[in-house]
Scaffold this motif. Structure first.
Motif, mmCIF file in Angstrom:
data_model
loop_
_atom_site.group_PDB
_atom_site.id
_atom_site.type_symbol
_atom_site.label_atom_id
_atom_site.label_comp_id
_atom_site.label_asym_id
_atom_site.label_seq_id
_atom_site.Cartn_x
_atom_site.Cartn_y
_atom_site.Cartn_z
ATOM 1 N N LEU A 182 60.006 34.515 -52.903
ATOM 2 C CA LEU A 182 58.829 33.734 -52.505
ATOM 3 C C LEU A 182 59.278 32.314 -52.182
ATOM 4 N N THR A 183 58.949 31.852 -50.980
ATOM 5 C CA THR A 183 59.371 30.530 -50.518
ATOM 6 C C THR A 183 58.157 29.681 -50.201
ATOM 7 N N PHE A 184 58.180 28.433 -50.677
ATOM 8 C CA PHE A 184 57.176 27.436 -50.314
ATOM 9 C C PHE A 184 57.892 26.305 -49.582
ATOM 10 N N LYS A 185 57.576 26.125 -48.318
ATOM 11 C CA LYS A 185 58.106 25.002 -47.552
ATOM 12 C C LYS A 185 56.980 23.995 -47.408
ATOM 13 N N LEU A 186 57.152 22.823 -47.989
ATOM 14 C CA LEU A 186 56.057 21.864 -48.147
ATOM 15 C C LEU A 186 56.173 20.711 -47.164
ATOM 16 N N GLU A 187 55.112 20.527 -46.400
ATOM 17 C CA GLU A 187 55.012 19.419 -45.443
ATOM 18 C C GLU A 187 53.721 18.668 -45.737
ATOM 19 N N ILE A 188 53.650 18.068 -46.928
ATOM 20 C CA ILE A 188 52.417 17.460 -47.426
ATOM 21 C C ILE A 188 52.546 15.951 -47.401
ATOM 22 N N PHE A 189 51.569 15.308 -46.760
ATOM 23 C CA PHE A 189 51.611 13.854 -46.582
ATOM 24 C C PHE A 189 51.311 13.115 -47.879
ATOM 25 N N HIS A 190 50.347 13.640 -48.633
ATOM 26 C CA HIS A 190 49.919 12.901 -49.831
ATOM 27 C C HIS A 190 49.369 13.878 -50.859
ATOM 28 N N TYR A 191 49.767 13.679 -52.119
ATOM 29 C CA TYR A 191 49.197 14.450 -53.224
ATOM 30 C C TYR A 191 48.147 13.606 -53.932
ATOM 31 N N SER A 192 47.085 14.258 -54.375
ATOM 32 C CA SER A 192 46.038 13.550 -55.115
ATOM 33 C C SER A 192 46.590 13.021 -56.436
ATOM 34 N N ALA A 193 45.989 11.930 -56.907
ATOM 35 C CA ALA A 193 46.466 11.311 -58.139
ATOM 36 C C ALA A 193 46.275 12.235 -59.333
ATOM 37 N N GLU A 194 45.204 13.038 -59.295
ATOM 38 C CA GLU A 194 44.933 13.970 -60.377
ATOM 39 C C GLU A 194 44.965 15.397 -59.840
ATOM 40 N N ILE A 195 45.470 16.299 -60.648
ATOM 41 C CA ILE A 195 45.447 17.715 -60.286
ATOM 42 C C ILE A 195 44.029 18.230 -60.504
ATOM 43 N N ILE A 196 43.427 18.681 -59.448
ATOM 44 C CA ILE A 196 42.040 19.134 -59.517
ATOM 45 C C ILE A 196 42.003 20.649 -59.315
ATOM 46 N N MET A 197 41.635 21.389 -60.350
ATOM 47 C CA MET A 197 41.499 22.825 -60.236
ATOM 48 C C MET A 197 40.034 23.165 -60.021
ATOM 49 N N ARG A 198 39.668 23.476 -58.780
ATOM 50 C CA ARG A 198 38.274 23.795 -58.487
ATOM 51 C C ARG A 198 37.944 25.239 -58.884
ATOM 52 N N HIS A 199 38.954 26.092 -58.894
ATOM 53 C CA HIS A 199 38.743 27.496 -59.215
ATOM 54 C C HIS A 199 39.850 27.966 -60.145
ATOM 55 N N GLN A 200 39.483 28.756 -61.123
ATOM 56 C CA GLN A 200 40.465 29.308 -62.044
ATOM 57 C C GLN A 200 41.278 30.372 -61.316
ATOM 58 N N ILE A 201 42.592 30.243 -61.362
ATOM 59 C CA ILE A 201 43.456 31.226 -60.720
ATOM 60 C C ILE A 201 43.853 32.264 -61.761
ATOM 61 N N PRO A 202 43.463 33.528 -61.555
ATOM 62 C CA PRO A 202 43.796 34.543 -62.569
ATOM 63 C C PRO A 202 45.292 34.827 -62.598
ATOM 64 N N LYS A 203 45.773 35.186 -63.770
ATOM 65 C CA LYS A 203 47.167 35.551 -63.899
ATOM 66 C C LYS A 203 47.397 36.926 -63.291
ATOM 67 N N HIS A 204 48.572 37.079 -62.675
ATOM 68 C CA HIS A 204 48.915 38.372 -62.087
ATOM 69 C C HIS A 204 50.418 38.567 -62.225
ATOM 70 N N SER A 205 50.825 39.604 -62.901
ATOM 71 C CA SER A 205 52.241 39.829 -63.152
ATOM 72 C C SER A 205 52.967 40.268 -61.885
ATOM 73 N N HIS A 206 54.070 39.565 -61.587
ATOM 74 C CA HIS A 206 54.894 39.901 -60.423
ATOM 75 C C HIS A 206 56.212 40.476 -60.945
#
Length: 430
Positions: free
Chosen positions: A338-362
């Protein structure tokens, strides 16, 4: 010194390489760069003209453009064109394996470029690349070079038709080619297995259709006026498209295993990705360009039972969480990388989780890769989520951002990553 030792020394000093047959020497020379090959002419009279039969004419001088400036670009162009023409004047072989042009040129250099196209075809090139991407500005000041009618007429002539059949690899970048010209190559080059087109403003539609086509790779990149693309090609293995929304028709691609989809449309809208979804169950690699401009990522409902490598290229002006990208992974039970190539201009000051991400075993994921890593808490949050859910993870590869301030921060964050790593997982930091 004994006579036997003298003989041994004389044997060691002999030029055994020069005793090889010409065809073997030319094969050796063809593995050198053109400038290195030309230098062999001074070795001896035997070597003087061997380089002129080199089978690889690679005129890629893109490295020279790294430090070029507006006031010097025209001088560099003239020097480049003189170099190419001088080599071609000396070159004697009737056929070549490859003919590659890579430099910043535009429509004002039409006569030279068209001459090189003629030469590549007349020498029965198997690989032909014409890449004129500008070093300084887009679009080129004098306009994009347009594949001339004269070149096209030559291709359609009996002489051109007989010689174009050798083509196996064809790549046009920053060259205006039309539907008619590309379909000529597709339908008249029986050995063509790799076609790549980038930044052609004149390409509006394209049909890659035929049961007898041998094409294995089709890549279309930044052809911003393209409206419609039709594909029906049983030999196709790899399809990559980056560009605007288009009408895409795909059928009869039973061997397709490698797909890239991206562009201004965004992955959530599904207008380009839709027709490809039917072939997702057979894919081995999938690369998706994602624009994080929506609160919820809308990935298509799909199954990817054979997928081994999934890559997300993520662009965003502002980002508060990357966890939404993991939602698609539950469709990939055999995913190994699994590869994430990040081209992000700005990250928010706080991590905001709007939705709970369920755990899933890989249970098959072995390699996790971050490219463009800056060490931001948002990235660390994603890494931590993967550590919790990838049960047999073996390696995490981190390639820092190209920008030095962010690269320094990434190096500091690497220590945090090491502490977060599950036992047995190796951290590779480039």
């Amino acid at each position: 010194m004994s006579s036997s030792n003298i003989r041994d020394k004389d044997e060691a000093l002999k030029d055994w390489v020069s005793r090889l047959p010409d065809d073997i020497l030319v094969n050796i020379i063809s593995r050198l760069t053109l400038k290195e090959a030309a230098r062999t002419s001074v070795l001896s009279s035997r070597w003087k003209y061997l380089w002129t039969y080199a089978s690889n004419l690679n005129f890629d001088a893109s490295k020279l453009l790294v430090n070029v400036y507006e006031e010097t670009i025209e001088e560099e162009r003239l020097r480049y064109m003189c170099w190419v023409n001088k080599v071609l004047e000396s070159h004697k072989s009737l056929s070549v394996n490859e003919f590659i042009i890579v430099f910043d040129l535009d429509d004002s250099h039409e006569s030279n470029i068209s001459h090189w196209v003629y030469t590549a075809i007349s020498k029965r090139a198997q690989k032909f690349e014409l890449n004129l991407f500008p070093a300084l500005c887009w679009p080129p000041a004098s306009g994009i070079y347009e594949f001339s009618q004269g070149c096209y007429d030559y291709l359609k002539s009996p002489c051109g038709l007989s010689r174009v059949k050798s083509l196996k690899f064809l790549y046009f970048d920053t060259v205006n080619v039309t539907e008619e010209i590309l379909e000529f190559f597709i339908n008249n080059c029986p050995n063509l297995d790799d076609l790549r087109v980038g930044r052609s403003d004149k390409l509006l539609r394209l049909k890659v259709v035929g049961s007898s086509l041998q094409l294995k790779c089709l890549h279309i990149d930044h052809c911003n006026n393209l409206e419609e693309l039709e594909i029906s090609c049983p030999s196709l293995l790899s399809f990559k498209y980056f560009g605007p929304e288009i009408k895409l028709h795909v059928k009869n691609v039973p061997q397709l295993v490698d797909v890239l989809i991206g562009g201004g449309h965004g992955i959530g809208k599904g207008k380009v990705i839709g027709p490809i979804v039917n072939y997702f169950p057979q894919l081995k690699t999938l690369e998706l360009h994602v624009e994080l401009n929506e609160e919820i990522l809308q990935f298509p409902e799909c199954d990817l039972p054979e997928l081994r490598h999934l890559m997300f290229i993520v662009s965003a002006l502002d980002c508060s969480s990357l966890l939404g990208l993991t939602c698609m992974m539950k469709s990939c039970p055999l995913l190994q990388k699994l590869t994430f190539k990040l081209e992000i201009f700005h990250y928010s000051a706080e991590i905001i989780m709007r939705h709970q991400i369920p755990k899933h075993s890989h249970q098959c994921l072995k390699v996790l890769e971050f490219v463009g890593f800056s060490g931001d808490p948002v990235e660390l949050e994603l890494a931590y989520y993967m550590f919790q859910n990838a049960t047999i993870l073996e390696e995490m590869i981190v390639e820092p951002s190209e920008y030095e301030p962010e690269a320094q921060a990434a190096r500091k964050s690497a220590k945090k990553l090491e502490k977060m790593l599950p036992p047995g997982v190796k951290l590779v930091f480039h």
